[in-house]
Scaffold this motif. Structure first.
Motif, short mmCIF file in Angstrom:
data_model
loop_
_atom_site.label_atom_id
_atom_site.label_comp_id
_atom_site.label_asym_id
_atom_site.label_seq_id
_atom_site.Cartn_x
_atom_site.Cartn_y
_atom_site.Cartn_z
N ALA A 35 61.23 87.89 41.22
CA ALA A 35 61.66 86.95 40.17
C ALA A 35 61.70 85.53 40.71
CB ALA A 35 63.04 87.36 39.63
N SER A 36 62.23 85.36 41.90
CA SER A 36 62.29 84.03 42.53
C SER A 36 60.90 83.47 42.79
CB SER A 36 63.05 84.09 43.86
OG SER A 36 64.34 84.57 43.66
N SER A 37 60.05 84.27 43.39
CA SER A 37 58.71 83.77 43.71
C SER A 37 57.89 83.53 42.45
CB SER A 37 57.99 84.71 44.67
OG SER A 37 57.77 85.96 44.08
N SER A 38 58.13 84.32 41.40
CA SER A 38 57.42 84.11 40.14
C SER A 38 57.78 82.76 39.52
CB SER A 38 57.73 85.23 39.15
OG SER A 38 57.11 86.42 39.52
N ILE A 39 59.00 82.34 39.69
CA ILE A 39 59.41 81.03 39.15
C ILE A 39 58.67 79.92 39.88
CG2 ILE A 39 61.33 79.40 38.98
CD1 ILE A 39 63.09 81.82 38.23
N VAL A 40 58.64 79.99 41.20
CA VAL A 40 57.96 78.94 41.97
C VAL A 40 56.47 78.93 41.65
CG1 VAL A 40 57.34 78.14 44.28
CG2 VAL A 40 59.66 78.93 43.83
N THR A 41 55.82 80.09 41.70
CA THR A 41 54.38 80.11 41.43
C THR A 41 54.09 79.77 39.97
OG1 THR A 41 54.38 82.51 41.06
CG2 THR A 41 53.83 81.74 43.28
N GLY A 42 54.96 80.17 39.09
CA GLY A 42 54.78 79.84 37.68
C GLY A 42 54.89 78.35 37.42
N LEU A 43 55.86 77.69 38.06
CA LEU A 43 55.98 76.24 37.91
C LEU A 43 54.79 75.52 38.54
CD1 LEU A 43 59.82 75.72 38.53
CD2 LEU A 43 58.59 75.65 36.34
N GLN A 44 54.28 76.07 39.65
CA GLN A 44 53.07 75.51 40.25
C GLN A 44 51.90 75.59 39.29
OE1 GLN A 44 52.97 77.91 43.81
NE2 GLN A 44 53.98 76.33 45.05
N LYS A 45 51.79 76.70 38.57
CA LYS A 45 50.70 76.86 37.59
C LYS A 45 50.87 75.88 36.44
CE LYS A 45 49.54 81.68 38.44
NZ LYS A 45 49.54 83.05 37.89
N VAL A 46 52.10 75.68 35.99
CA VAL A 46 52.37 74.73 34.90
C VAL A 46 51.86 73.35 35.30
CG1 VAL A 46 54.21 73.51 33.67
CG2 VAL A 46 54.30 76.01 33.88
N VAL A 47 52.17 72.96 36.52
CA VAL A 47 51.73 71.65 37.02
C VAL A 47 50.21 71.61 37.17
CG1 VAL A 47 51.82 70.11 39.02
CG2 VAL A 47 53.92 71.13 38.14
N ALA A 48 49.65 72.66 37.75
CA ALA A 48 48.19 72.70 37.96
C ALA A 48 47.43 72.63 36.63
CB ALA A 48 47.80 73.98 38.71
N GLU A 49 48.03 73.15 35.58
CA GLU A 49 47.40 73.11 34.26
C GLU A 49 47.63 71.77 33.57
OE1 GLU A 49 49.20 76.53 32.41
OE2 GLU A 49 47.94 77.93 33.53
N GLY A 50 48.37 70.88 34.23
CA GLY A 50 48.58 69.54 33.67
C GLY A 50 49.70 69.44 32.65
N ASN A 51 50.59 70.40 32.63
CA ASN A 51 51.67 70.41 31.65
C ASN A 51 52.93 69.73 32.18
OD1 ASN A 51 50.13 71.80 29.70
ND2 ASN A 51 50.55 73.73 30.74
N ILE A 52 52.75 68.53 32.72
CA ILE A 52 53.85 67.78 33.31
C ILE A 52 54.92 67.48 32.26
CG2 ILE A 52 54.49 65.65 34.52
CD1 ILE A 52 52.76 67.50 36.20
N SER A 53 54.51 67.16 31.04
CA SER A 53 55.50 66.82 30.01
C SER A 53 56.38 68.02 29.68
CB SER A 53 54.81 66.29 28.75
OG SER A 53 53.99 67.29 28.18
N GLN A 54 55.81 69.23 29.70
CA GLN A 54 56.63 70.42 29.47
C GLN A 54 57.66 70.58 30.58
OE1 GLN A 54 54.04 73.82 29.15
NE2 GLN A 54 53.54 73.40 27.00
N LEU A 55 57.25 70.30 31.80
CA LEU A 55 58.17 70.38 32.93
C LEU A 55 59.28 69.34 32.78
CD1 LEU A 55 58.64 71.89 35.60
CD2 LEU A 55 57.33 70.09 36.73
N GLY A 56 58.91 68.13 32.41
CA GLY A 56 59.91 67.08 32.19
C GLY A 56 60.88 67.46 31.09
N GLU A 57 60.37 68.03 30.01
CA GLU A 57 61.23 68.46 28.91
C GLU A 57 62.17 69.57 29.34
OE1 GLU A 57 58.61 69.47 25.67
OE2 GLU A 57 57.86 67.41 25.54
N LEU A 58 61.68 70.47 30.20
CA LEU A 58 62.53 71.55 30.69
C LEU A 58 63.73 70.98 31.43
CD1 LEU A 58 62.84 74.70 31.24
CD2 LEU A 58 61.77 74.20 33.43
N PHE A 59 63.48 70.00 32.31
CA PHE A 59 64.56 69.45 33.11
C PHE A 59 65.40 68.43 32.34
CE2 PHE A 59 62.17 71.33 36.55
CZ PHE A 59 63.19 71.83 37.34
N GLN A 60 64.85 67.87 31.30
CA GLN A 60 65.59 66.88 30.52
C GLN A 60 66.51 67.55 29.51
OE1 GLN A 60 63.29 64.48 27.90
NE2 GLN A 60 64.93 62.99 27.60
#
Length: 186
Positions: A35-60
């Motif tokens: 579960a822990s490693s899936s979160i890290v690799t999943g967030l890496q994939k989100v970034v690699a796919e260019g979904n920076i705004s989704q990441l920003g929204e998640l943390f905001q």
């Protein structure tokens, strides 16, 4: 950061994993680590796919526990698949574990990152973990490449980097979510 994520997974994994009859006791620790490693690799994939705004929204926002959040959905799907593939869990059991763990872990991660009194998750650690352990790959390359076009250069040094996130943090006097929100214009 992986150790802190694992601690969060252990905290929330008691009901979802340890008390789950579908998971053999000898696999409990490995499932929690997955579960822990899936979160890290999943967030890496989100970034690699260019979904920076989704990441920003998640943390905001306050939507890290929302199962309709696109990042929560991606990470849940990834963990569900991994649990089936690596541990032989049927799709129902794997999905139950993932839909229980991912939102809780992400919510705790975001809450800790946004809390100025909690230094267990720092923005630089999170960015480093999802960008390849501190290299200038992944998220920082993407932010640097496109960030200047959107006014993200907070300290006017001609590049967009962790210093800009920290500058936004100082300006806002808030936590990580405020800083990312400022950087992403939310």
């Amino acid at each position: 950061m992986f150790e802190q994520l694992t601690q969060l997974a252990q905290q929330f994994g008691v009901d979802a994993v340890v008390k789950n009859d579908a998971i053999p006791n000898e696999q409990n620790e490995a499932v929690i680590n997955e579960a822990s490693s899936s979160i890290v690799t999943g967030l890496q994939k989100v970034v690699a796919e260019g979904n920076i705004s989704q990441l920003g929204e998640l943390f905001q926002g306050n939507n890290a526990q929302d199962k309709a959040n696109p990042i929560v959905q991606k990470l849940t799907e990834q963990l569900t698949g991994n649990l089936g593939e690596k541990f032989g869990l049927n799709s129902v059991a794997a999905s139950e574990v993932a839909t229980t763990l991912i939102p809780k872990i992400l919510n705790a991660l975001v809450s800790k990152a946004k809390d100025p009194n909690d230094s267990s998750f720092e923005i630089s650690d999170i960015i480093g973990a999802i960008s390849g352990n501190g290299t200038n790959a992944g998220i920082m390359d993407t932010i640097s490449k496109y960030g200047g076009q959107f006014g993200l250069d907070q300290n006017a040094d001609g590049k967009v980097d962790v210093a800009d996130a920290m500058e936004a943090l100082k300006k806002n006097g808030g936590g990580l979510g405020d800083s990312l929100g400022s950087l992403f214009g939310k």
